[in-house]
Write a protein that holds these residues in place. Structure first.
Motif, PDB file in Angstrom:
ATOM      1  N   PRO A 142     -27.948   8.728   7.150  1.00  0.00           N
ATOM      2  CA  PRO A 142     -29.174   9.237   7.774  1.00  0.00           C
ATOM      3  C   PRO A 142     -29.797   8.192   8.704  1.00  0.00           C
ATOM      4  O   PRO A 142     -29.476   7.002   8.640  1.00  0.00           O
ATOM      5  CB  PRO A 142     -30.077   9.500   6.574  1.00  0.00           C
ATOM      6  N   ALA A 143     -30.715   8.653   9.561  1.00  0.00           N
ATOM      7  CA  ALA A 143     -31.470   7.745  10.434  1.00  0.00           C
ATOM      8  C   ALA A 143     -32.660   7.204   9.650  1.00  0.00           C
ATOM      9  O   ALA A 143     -33.501   7.990   9.180  1.00  0.00           O
ATOM     10  CB  ALA A 143     -31.958   8.480  11.680  1.00  0.00           C
ATOM     11  N   PRO A 144     -32.761   5.889   9.481  1.00  0.00           N
ATOM     12  CA  PRO A 144     -33.887   5.332   8.710  1.00  0.00           C
ATOM     13  C   PRO A 144     -35.216   5.375   9.459  1.00  0.00           C
ATOM     14  O   PRO A 144     -36.278   5.226   8.856  1.00  0.00           O
ATOM     15  CB  PRO A 144     -33.446   3.890   8.445  1.00  0.00           C
ATOM     16  N   PHE A 145     -35.158   5.545  10.782  1.00  0.00           N
ATOM     17  CA  PHE A 145     -36.382   5.621  11.590  1.00  0.00           C
ATOM     18  C   PHE A 145     -36.050   6.394  12.870  1.00  0.00           C
ATOM     19  O   PHE A 145     -34.867   6.522  13.242  1.00  0.00           O
ATOM     20  CB  PHE A 145     -36.925   4.217  11.918  1.00  0.00           C
ATOM     21  N   PRO A 146     -37.062   6.920  13.568  1.00  0.00           N
ATOM     22  CA  PRO A 146     -36.781   7.620  14.828  1.00  0.00           C
ATOM     23  C   PRO A 146     -36.348   6.628  15.897  1.00  0.00           C
ATOM     24  O   PRO A 146     -36.868   5.515  15.980  1.00  0.00           O
ATOM     25  CB  PRO A 146     -38.125   8.272  15.178  1.00  0.00           C
ATOM     26  N   GLY A 147     -35.399   7.042  16.714  1.00  0.00           N
ATOM     27  CA  GLY A 147     -34.928   6.130  17.746  1.00  0.00           C
ATOM     28  C   GLY A 147     -33.836   6.752  18.592  1.00  0.00           C
ATOM     29  O   GLY A 147     -33.640   7.971  18.603  1.00  0.00           O
ATOM     30  N   VAL A 148     -33.121   5.885  19.301  1.00  0.00           N
ATOM     31  CA  VAL A 148     -32.045   6.298  20.199  1.00  0.00           C
ATOM     32  C   VAL A 148     -30.740   5.674  19.707  1.00  0.00           C
ATOM     33  O   VAL A 148     -30.703   4.498  19.342  1.00  0.00           O
ATOM     34  CB  VAL A 148     -32.332   5.846  21.647  1.00  0.00           C
ATOM     35  N   ARG A 167     -37.704  -2.429  16.148  1.00  0.00           N
ATOM     36  CA  ARG A 167     -36.815  -2.060  15.044  1.00  0.00           C
ATOM     37  C   ARG A 167     -35.451  -1.666  15.610  1.00  0.00           C
ATOM     38  O   ARG A 167     -35.373  -0.855  16.534  1.00  0.00           O
ATOM     39  CB  ARG A 167     -37.395  -0.894  14.246  1.00  0.00           C
ATOM     40  N   SER A 168     -34.407  -2.223  15.052  1.00  0.00           N
ATOM     41  CA  SER A 168     -33.042  -1.842  15.402  1.00  0.00           C
ATOM     42  C   SER A 168     -32.177  -2.058  14.176  1.00  0.00           C
ATOM     43  O   SER A 168     -32.447  -2.948  13.361  1.00  0.00           O
ATOM     44  CB  SER A 168     -32.523  -2.656  16.597  1.00  0.00           C
ATOM     45  N   ALA A 169     -31.159  -1.238  14.041  1.00  0.00           N
ATOM     46  CA  ALA A 169     -30.316  -1.335  12.849  1.00  0.00           C
ATOM     47  C   ALA A 169     -28.887  -0.949  13.193  1.00  0.00           C
ATOM     48  O   ALA A 169     -28.651  -0.035  14.002  1.00  0.00           O
ATOM     49  CB  ALA A 169     -30.854  -0.433  11.737  1.00  0.00           C
ATOM     50  N   ARG A 170     -27.945  -1.644  12.568  1.00  0.00           N
ATOM     51  CA  ARG A 170     -26.530  -1.271  12.634  1.00  0.00           C
ATOM     52  C   ARG A 170     -26.224  -0.572  11.314  1.00  0.00           C
ATOM     53  O   ARG A 170     -26.144  -1.214  10.258  1.00  0.00           O
ATOM     54  CB  ARG A 170     -25.663  -2.498  12.848  1.00  0.00           C
ATOM     55  N   LEU A 171     -26.065   0.749  11.373  1.00  0.00           N
ATOM     56  CA  LEU A 171     -25.956   1.558  10.161  1.00  0.00           C
ATOM     57  C   LEU A 171     -24.523   1.606   9.667  1.00  0.00           C
ATOM     58  O   LEU A 171     -23.566   1.643  10.454  1.00  0.00           O
ATOM     59  CB  LEU A 171     -26.456   2.978  10.443  1.00  0.00           C
ATOM     60  N   SER A 172     -24.381   1.623   8.354  1.00  0.00           N
ATOM     61  CA  SER A 172     -23.064   1.739   7.726  1.00  0.00           C
ATOM     62  C   SER A 172     -23.177   2.699   6.545  1.00  0.00           C
ATOM     63  O   SER A 172     -24.261   2.889   5.987  1.00  0.00           O
ATOM     64  CB  SER A 172     -22.572   0.363   7.250  1.00  0.00           C
ATOM     65  N   LEU A 190     -19.735   3.882  16.675  1.00  0.00           N
ATOM     66  CA  LEU A 190     -18.661   2.936  16.427  1.00  0.00           C
ATOM     67  C   LEU A 190     -17.512   3.516  15.621  1.00  0.00           C
ATOM     68  O   LEU A 190     -16.642   2.763  15.160  1.00  0.00           O
ATOM     69  CB  LEU A 190     -19.229   1.702  15.702  1.00  0.00           C
ATOM     70  N   THR A 191     -17.495   4.819  15.406  1.00  0.00           N
ATOM     71  CA  THR A 191     -16.409   5.441  14.650  1.00  0.00           C
ATOM     72  C   THR A 191     -16.124   6.810  15.225  1.00  0.00           C
ATOM     73  O   THR A 191     -16.831   7.278  16.127  1.00  0.00           O
ATOM     74  CB  THR A 191     -16.779   5.540  13.161  1.00  0.00           C
ATOM     75  N   VAL A 232     -21.110   1.930  11.739  1.00  0.00           N
ATOM     76  CA  VAL A 232     -20.701   3.194  12.357  1.00  0.00           C
ATOM     77  C   VAL A 232     -21.657   3.641  13.460  1.00  0.00           C
ATOM     78  O   VAL A 232     -21.269   4.379  14.356  1.00  0.00           O
ATOM     79  CB  VAL A 232     -20.566   4.307  11.297  1.00  0.00           C
ATOM     80  N   ILE A 233     -22.925   3.210  13.403  1.00  0.00           N
ATOM     81  CA  ILE A 233     -23.934   3.635  14.378  1.00  0.00           C
ATOM     82  C   ILE A 233     -24.884   2.470  14.643  1.00  0.00           C
ATOM     83  O   ILE A 233     -25.318   1.796  13.703  1.00  0.00           O
ATOM     84  CB  ILE A 233     -24.754   4.846  13.872  1.00  0.00           C
ATOM     85  N   ASP A 234     -25.192   2.232  15.924  1.00  0.00           N
ATOM     86  CA  ASP A 234     -26.276   1.315  16.301  1.00  0.00           C
ATOM     87  C   ASP A 234     -27.481   2.152  16.705  1.00  0.00           C
ATOM     88  O   ASP A 234     -27.395   2.954  17.652  1.00  0.00           O
ATOM     89  CB  ASP A 234     -25.857   0.420  17.471  1.00  0.00           C
TER      90      ASP A 234
END
Length: 357
Positions: free
Chosen positions: A167-173, A54-59, A178-179, A191-193
């Motif tokens: 918010p963080a959709p899942f636990p991770g690093v 699982r990986s996400a680029r959050l906005s 990016l902002t 804004v966050i990977d």
């Protein structure tokens, strides 16, 4: 005549005793084993790249000014943790206004309901016409509807306030930030990977001639370059039957179990996939092998002739191996293979069995 024959036999035995004693003294003591049969499972070795399951680029979900950043690259976060906060002053004021509107609508609804109840009592006592009761009951329904609409608007404004937090959709690093504070960001702006490292997967490309033999229940081992010498279990979770037309390969996706966050996405790894096969092999202990500098191996087997036991060296072709090694060629099931004492033997040297079977 019979007595003469006995004397000759006894003399022959006495004469052979020195030779037998000499043979026994010169013979090297060895221990042997009998090879046991085994079914060989063919193996396919492939190299690929580890990726996060699982990986996400959050906005952000609303436009706004970045007011606070709670994390940076490398930080571990829990699911639901606030990562970035946008300035929500205007949205908070709108929420307060919505709450006030809800309170006013609730008061109007309560008053309209009271008047309707009073009207029903007066109509029953013949002090109020039926039309007035109908009007008041209609007013009560309109007030109740207005209260529902006001409560929905309040919830909408509360949701807009919450959406000023990423918010963080899942636990991770946090892989990248990016902002920065003071920047204006719009919906859809990354804004966050965020990367989950608890479970990783390995994508490999299988050649077309071996793809059909890969099963989802196959035994899989994964050797990560970042963990030298360690083997991790894996599972085939996807076989994509669409080939790369330029390479004639098919994607096989493997989930790596037991990594416990120790594997880094983006690093390379090798997998060994067990394939079904019908090739027969014999299994012997690794101690029976004699290695050579060129990578080949041989073993000593017993040969008995004229009452003398000797060791005969045979080259062998090996399969898989641990403490027990598969021998694909070089020995037979009825051979007796030397496992101890073989390190100082010469081809054709006499031996005597002191252990094993």
């Amino acid at each position: 005549m019979r007595q003469e024959s006995y004397r000759i036999t006894a003399a022959a035995l006495i004469a052979s005793l020195p030779a037998a004693l000499a043979w026994a003294q010169d013979a090297v003591p060895v221990a042997v084993v009998s090879p046991r049969p085994a079914q060989v499972t063919d193996q396919l070795r492939l190299t690929g790249t580890l990726t996060a399951e699982r990986s996400a680029r959050l906005s952000p979900r609303v436009d706004g000014l970045v007011a606070r950043i709670r994390v940076d690259a490398g930080d571990r976060v829990k699911a639901g943790a606030a990562l970035i906060e946008l300035d929500s002053a205007v949205a908070s004021l709108a929420l307060e206004r919505a709450k006030a509107g809800t309170a006013e609508a609730r008061a109007r609804a309560d008053e309209a309901n009271r008047l309707a109840v009073e009207a029903r009592r007066l109509v029953a006592e013949k002090h109020l016409p039926q039309t007035e009761l109908a009007r008041r009951e209609a007013d009560a329904k309109l007030a109740a509807a207005a209260l529902v609409a006001s409560e929905a608007f309040e919830r909408e404004q509360a949701e807009l306030v919450r959406r000023h937090i990423v918010p963080a959709p899942f636990p991770g690093v946090v892989a990248r930030r990016l902002t920065d504070v003071g920047e204006w960001v719009a919906r859809g702006t990354p804004v966050i990977d965020l990367v989950a490292t608890d479970r990783v997967r390995l994508d490999v490309q299988a050649p077309q001639e071996r793809f059909a033999a890969i099963r989802e229940d196959a035994v899989v081992e994964v050797f990560a370059d970042s963990l030298p010498g360690e083997s991790l279990p894996g599972r085939v979770v996807a076989r994509v039957p669409v080939s790369d037309p330029s390479a004639r390969t098919f994607l096989v996706r493997i989930i790596v179990d037991g990594a416990a966050g120790r594997l880094l996405p983006g690093t390379s790894a090798t997998t060994v996939i067990g394939l079904p096969g019908s090739q027969k092999a014999l299994v012997i202990p690794r101690d029976a092998l004699l290695p050579y500098p060129d990578g080949s191996h041989s073993v000593f087997v017993l040969r008995e002739a004229a009452g003398v036991t000797t060791a005969v060296e045979r080259p062998v072709k090996l399969g898989r191996g641990g403490a027990q090694v598969e021998v694909l060629e070089g020995i037979e099931s009825n051979d007796r293979v030397i496992v101890r004492g073989n390190e100082r033997l010469r081809n054709g040297q006499t031996v005597r069995v002191t252990g094993g079977g």
